[in-house]
Design a protein around this motif. Structure first.
Motif, PDB file in Angstrom:
ATOM      1  N   VAL A  25       2.179  11.963  55.250  1.00 17.08           N
ATOM      2  CA  VAL A  25       2.466  11.675  53.855  1.00 17.08           C
ATOM      3  C   VAL A  25       2.233  10.220  53.506  1.00 17.08           C
ATOM      4  CG1 VAL A  25       4.279  11.634  52.088  1.00 17.08           C
ATOM      5  CG2 VAL A  25       4.113  13.571  53.678  1.00 17.08           C
ATOM      6  N   PHE A  26       2.684   9.311  54.398  1.00 17.71           N
ATOM      7  CA  PHE A  26       2.670   7.891  54.059  1.00 17.71           C
ATOM      8  C   PHE A  26       1.563   7.104  54.741  1.00 17.71           C
ATOM      9  CE2 PHE A  26       7.119   9.262  53.578  1.00 17.71           C
ATOM     10  CZ  PHE A  26       7.315   8.939  52.245  1.00 17.71           C
ATOM     11  N   GLY A  27       1.114   7.590  55.906  1.00 11.35           N
ATOM     12  CA  GLY A  27       0.160   6.801  56.687  1.00 11.35           C
ATOM     13  C   GLY A  27      -1.168   6.594  56.014  1.00 11.35           C
ATOM     14  N   THR A  28      -1.711   7.614  55.365  1.00 13.04           N
ATOM     15  CA  THR A  28      -3.043   7.519  54.777  1.00 13.04           C
ATOM     16  C   THR A  28      -3.094   6.475  53.683  1.00 13.04           C
ATOM     17  OG1 THR A  28      -3.439   9.848  55.245  1.00 13.04           O
ATOM     18  CG2 THR A  28      -4.846   8.808  53.611  1.00 13.04           C
ATOM     19  N   ASN A  29      -2.156   6.532  52.752  1.00 16.30           N
ATOM     20  CA  ASN A  29      -2.163   5.581  51.660  1.00 16.30           C
ATOM     21  C   ASN A  29      -1.942   4.156  52.142  1.00 16.30           C
ATOM     22  OD1 ASN A  29      -2.590   7.576  49.783  1.00 16.30           O
ATOM     23  ND2 ASN A  29      -0.425   7.964  49.444  1.00 16.30           N
ATOM     24  N   HIS A  30      -1.065   4.017  53.111  1.00 11.56           N
ATOM     25  CA  HIS A  30      -0.729   2.676  53.580  1.00 11.56           C
ATOM     26  C   HIS A  30      -1.923   1.994  54.239  1.00 11.56           C
ATOM     27  CE1 HIS A  30       1.795  -0.586  54.977  1.00 11.56           C
ATOM     28  NE2 HIS A  30       1.344  -0.401  56.204  1.00 11.56           N
ATOM     29  N   TYR A  31      -2.727   2.776  54.972  1.00  9.45           N
ATOM     30  CA  TYR A  31      -3.810   2.186  55.743  1.00  9.45           C
ATOM     31  C   TYR A  31      -5.191   2.408  55.143  1.00  9.45           C
ATOM     32  CZ  TYR A  31      -0.390   1.365  59.413  1.00  9.45           C
ATOM     33  OH  TYR A  31       0.696   0.917  60.119  1.00  9.45           O
ATOM     34  N   SER A  32      -5.261   2.941  53.945  1.00  9.76           N
ATOM     35  CA  SER A  32      -6.551   3.173  53.310  1.00  9.76           C
ATOM     36  C   SER A  32      -7.214   1.846  52.963  1.00  9.76           C
ATOM     37  CB  SER A  32      -6.366   4.017  52.046  1.00  9.76           C
ATOM     38  OG  SER A  32      -7.606   4.254  51.437  1.00  9.76           O
ATOM     39  N   LEU A  33      -8.482   1.704  53.305  1.00 11.34           N
ATOM     40  CA  LEU A  33      -9.208   0.472  53.014  1.00 11.34           C
ATOM     41  C   LEU A  33      -9.657   0.439  51.564  1.00 11.34           C
ATOM     42  CD1 LEU A  33     -11.530   0.152  56.147  1.00 11.34           C
ATOM     43  CD2 LEU A  33      -9.244  -0.778  55.826  1.00 11.34           C
ATOM     44  N   ARG A  34      -9.708  -0.755  51.001  1.00 13.12           N
ATOM     45  CA  ARG A  34     -10.203  -0.908  49.640  1.00 13.12           C
ATOM     46  C   ARG A  34     -11.718  -0.748  49.624  1.00 13.12           C
ATOM     47  NH1 ARG A  34     -10.631  -7.130  47.650  1.00 13.12           N
ATOM     48  NH2 ARG A  34     -11.940  -6.047  46.136  1.00 13.12           N
ATOM     49  N   THR A  35     -12.257  -0.464  48.443  1.00  8.33           N
ATOM     50  CA  THR A  35     -13.701  -0.412  48.253  1.00  8.33           C
ATOM     51  C   THR A  35     -14.112  -1.602  47.391  1.00  8.33           C
ATOM     52  OG1 THR A  35     -13.644   2.012  48.323  1.00  8.33           O
ATOM     53  CG2 THR A  35     -15.631   0.997  47.425  1.00  8.33           C
ATOM     54  N   TYR A  36     -15.154  -2.306  47.842  1.00 12.67           N
ATOM     55  CA  TYR A  36     -15.607  -3.517  47.165  1.00 12.67           C
ATOM     56  C   TYR A  36     -16.741  -3.204  46.173  1.00 12.67           C
ATOM     57  CZ  TYR A  36     -13.049  -6.224  50.694  1.00 12.67           C
ATOM     58  OH  TYR A  36     -12.064  -6.757  51.503  1.00 12.67           O
ATOM     59  N   MET A  37     -16.991  -4.152  45.304  1.00  6.63           N
ATOM     60  CA  MET A  37     -18.154  -4.185  44.422  1.00  6.63           C
ATOM     61  C   MET A  37     -18.219  -3.028  43.424  1.00  6.63           C
ATOM     62  SD  MET A  37     -21.024  -5.398  47.211  1.00  6.63           S
ATOM     63  CE  MET A  37     -20.685  -6.710  48.372  1.00  6.63           C
ATOM     64  N   PRO A  38     -17.281  -2.973  42.476  1.00  2.16           N
ATOM     65  CA  PRO A  38     -17.378  -1.967  41.414  1.00  2.16           C
ATOM     66  C   PRO A  38     -18.611  -2.220  40.550  1.00  2.16           C
ATOM     67  CG  PRO A  38     -15.699  -3.596  40.878  1.00  2.16           C
ATOM     68  CD  PRO A  38     -16.120  -3.876  42.301  1.00  2.16           C
ATOM     69  N   VAL A  39     -19.185  -1.151  40.033  1.00  8.40           N
ATOM     70  CA  VAL A  39     -20.312  -1.280  39.107  1.00  8.40           C
ATOM     71  C   VAL A  39     -19.762  -1.786  37.773  1.00  8.40           C
ATOM     72  CG1 VAL A  39     -22.118  -0.039  37.856  1.00  8.40           C
ATOM     73  CG2 VAL A  39     -21.601   0.550  40.253  1.00  8.40           C
ATOM     74  N   ILE A  40     -20.374  -2.845  37.231  1.00  6.81           N
ATOM     75  CA  ILE A  40     -19.899  -3.464  36.001  1.00  6.81           C
ATOM     76  C   ILE A  40     -20.803  -3.078  34.831  1.00  6.81           C
ATOM     77  CG2 ILE A  40     -19.313  -5.632  34.855  1.00  6.81           C
ATOM     78  CD1 ILE A  40     -17.544  -4.942  37.267  1.00  6.81           C
ATOM     79  N   GLU A  41     -20.178  -2.621  33.737  1.00  8.95           N
ATOM     80  CA  GLU A  41     -20.922  -2.260  32.536  1.00  8.95           C
ATOM     81  C   GLU A  41     -21.301  -3.510  31.740  1.00  8.95           C
ATOM     82  OE1 GLU A  41     -19.958   1.797  30.776  1.00  8.95           O
ATOM     83  OE2 GLU A  41     -17.962   0.936  31.122  1.00  8.95           O
ATOM     84  N   ASP A  42     -22.113  -3.312  30.699  1.00 11.84           N
ATOM     85  CA  ASP A  42     -22.530  -4.435  29.853  1.00 11.84           C
ATOM     86  C   ASP A  42     -21.346  -5.114  29.171  1.00 11.84           C
ATOM     87  OD1 ASP A  42     -25.138  -3.901  30.535  1.00 11.84           O
ATOM     88  OD2 ASP A  42     -25.534  -2.669  28.761  1.00 11.84           O
ATOM     89  N   THR A  43     -20.259  -4.372  29.015  1.00 13.09           N
ATOM     90  CA  THR A  43     -19.060  -4.929  28.374  1.00 13.09           C
ATOM     91  C   THR A  43     -18.291  -5.861  29.302  1.00 13.09           C
ATOM     92  OG1 THR A  43     -17.739  -3.034  29.107  1.00 13.09           O
ATOM     93  CG2 THR A  43     -18.794  -2.885  26.935  1.00 13.09           C
ATOM     94  N   GLY A  44     -18.709  -5.872  30.577  1.00  9.91           N
ATOM     95  CA  GLY A  44     -17.993  -6.693  31.556  1.00  9.91           C
ATOM     96  C   GLY A  44     -16.874  -5.947  32.253  1.00  9.91           C
ATOM     97  N   GLU A  45     -16.665  -4.678  31.882  1.00 10.29           N
ATOM     98  CA  GLU A  45     -15.619  -3.860  32.483  1.00 10.29           C
ATOM     99  C   GLU A  45     -16.204  -2.957  33.573  1.00 10.29           C
ATOM    100  OE1 GLU A  45     -12.346  -4.033  31.783  1.00 10.29           O
ATOM    101  OE2 GLU A  45     -12.822  -5.703  30.422  1.00 10.29           O
ATOM    102  N   PRO A  46     -15.395  -2.600  34.588  1.00 12.11           N
ATOM    103  CA  PRO A  46     -15.863  -1.678  35.628  1.00 12.11           C
ATOM    104  C   PRO A  46     -16.231  -0.315  35.048  1.00 12.11           C
ATOM    105  CG  PRO A  46     -13.867  -2.814  36.335  1.00 12.11           C
ATOM    106  CD  PRO A  46     -14.051  -3.124  34.877  1.00 12.11           C
ATOM    107  N   LEU A  47     -17.309   0.281  35.558  1.00 15.34           N
ATOM    108  CA  LEU A  47     -17.743   1.597  35.112  1.00 15.34           C
ATOM    109  C   LEU A  47     -16.789   2.655  35.671  1.00 15.34           C
ATOM    110  CD1 LEU A  47     -19.844   3.502  33.806  1.00 15.34           C
ATOM    111  CD2 LEU A  47     -21.138   3.376  35.952  1.00 15.34           C
ATOM    112  N   VAL A  48     -16.318   3.542  34.788  1.00 11.01           N
ATOM    113  CA  VAL A  48     -15.398   4.607  35.182  1.00 11.01           C
ATOM    114  C   VAL A  48     -15.985   5.949  34.779  1.00 11.01           C
ATOM    115  CG1 VAL A  48     -13.089   5.582  34.888  1.00 11.01           C
ATOM    116  CG2 VAL A  48     -13.389   3.094  34.951  1.00 11.01           C
ATOM    117  N   ARG A  49     -15.983   6.906  35.731  1.00  8.67           N
ATOM    118  CA  ARG A  49     -16.446   8.265  35.461  1.00  8.67           C
ATOM    119  C   ARG A  49     -15.394   9.255  35.934  1.00  8.67           C
ATOM    120  NH1 ARG A  49     -22.595   7.607  37.825  1.00  8.67           N
ATOM    121  NH2 ARG A  49     -23.459   6.406  36.077  1.00  8.67           N
ATOM    122  N   ASN A  50     -15.024  10.165  35.055  1.00  9.59           N
ATOM    123  CA  ASN A  50     -14.012  11.175  35.385  1.00  9.59           C
ATOM    124  C   ASN A  50     -12.726  10.547  35.915  1.00  9.59           C
ATOM    125  OD1 ASN A  50     -15.884  13.267  34.738  1.00  9.59           O
ATOM    126  ND2 ASN A  50     -16.771  13.104  36.791  1.00  9.59           N
TER     127      ASN A  50
END
Length: 223
Positions: A25-50
């Motif tokens: 229950v707790f181990g996965t979230n605690h040790y999950s690695l972050r993901t780098y380099m979000p795709v940035i839209e022309d507005t300067g905000e990160p691209l979000v889909r679904n």
């Protein structure tokens, strides 16, 4: 059997179950690695889909290894790998990085899902023969650690746009030299999941630990 023994037996049986449930229950979230380099839209905000942030992926490539074999992203399908940029005549930063990558190779010698990919930034001098000798020096196994050469323009574009490393002047006579001490951890989806100082032993130890974390994370996704 006395009530005390029954209680003790019950505790011994339930503790492993509770430990498993806690880690599940707790181990996965605690040790999950972050993901780098979000795709940035022309507005300067990160691209979000679904509802999910879209992250940059390392593009496909096709280069030549120290054995003369062509290596591409297809050879890394279903793998996670550590990427870096070097040149064979480098005596300081690259030497430290290669020694440390040797430790990474040793740590995952029996794990076929883990690879190392080193791109030369001096392809005009780092021929297949030169890379083969370099591989021998640092014990790079051809099926585990790829030392790649190819068209300079392709390699530099891959460094700057694929891995998003800055172009910096190195202590060399070669102009516009890419020189970086960074090691990047790439997952099965070609996302950057970690960035490390390849000359720092503590950072390399962290890399080794986080490779284990990423392996476990992807195993849980499959299950």
């Amino acid at each position: 059997m006395s009530p005390k023994k029954v209680l003790l037996l019950g505790v011994l049986l339930i503790v492993p179950i509770l430990v498993y449930l806690f880690l599940k229950v707790f181990g996965t979230n605690h040790y999950s690695l972050r993901t780098y380099m979000p795709v940035i839209e022309d507005t300067g905000e990160p691209l979000v889909r679904n509802g999910d942030t879209v992250f940059h992926r390392v593009p496909d490539f096709s280069l030549t290894s120290q054995t003369g074999k062509t290596v591409s992203q297809q050879d890394l399908q279903g793998k996670i790998y550590v990427a870096n940029f070097f040149f064979a005549s480098c005596k300081d930063v690259c030497k430290k990085m290669s020694n440390n990558l040797g430790q990474v190779q040793e740590a995952f010698a029996k794990e076929p899902k883990v690879k190392i990919v080193s791109y030369t930034v001096d392809p005009e001098r780092d021929s297949v023969a030169v890379l083969s000798k370099y591989a021998e020096t640092y014990g790079a196994k051809p099926d585990k650690w790829y030392l790649l050469t190819g068209p300079k323009r392709q390699i530099y574009q891959l460094a700057q746009e694929g891995y998003r490393l800055p172009a910096m002047q190195a202590p060399s006579l070669i102009p516009d030299f890419i020189h970086s001490e960074k090691l990047l951890l790439i997952d099965e989806e070609k996302h950057v999941r970690g960035i490390y100082d390849g000359t720092n032993e503590e950072d390399v130890d962290r890399l080794i630990t986080e490779i284990h974390v990423l392996l476990q994370e992807e195993k849980q996704h499959v299950n």
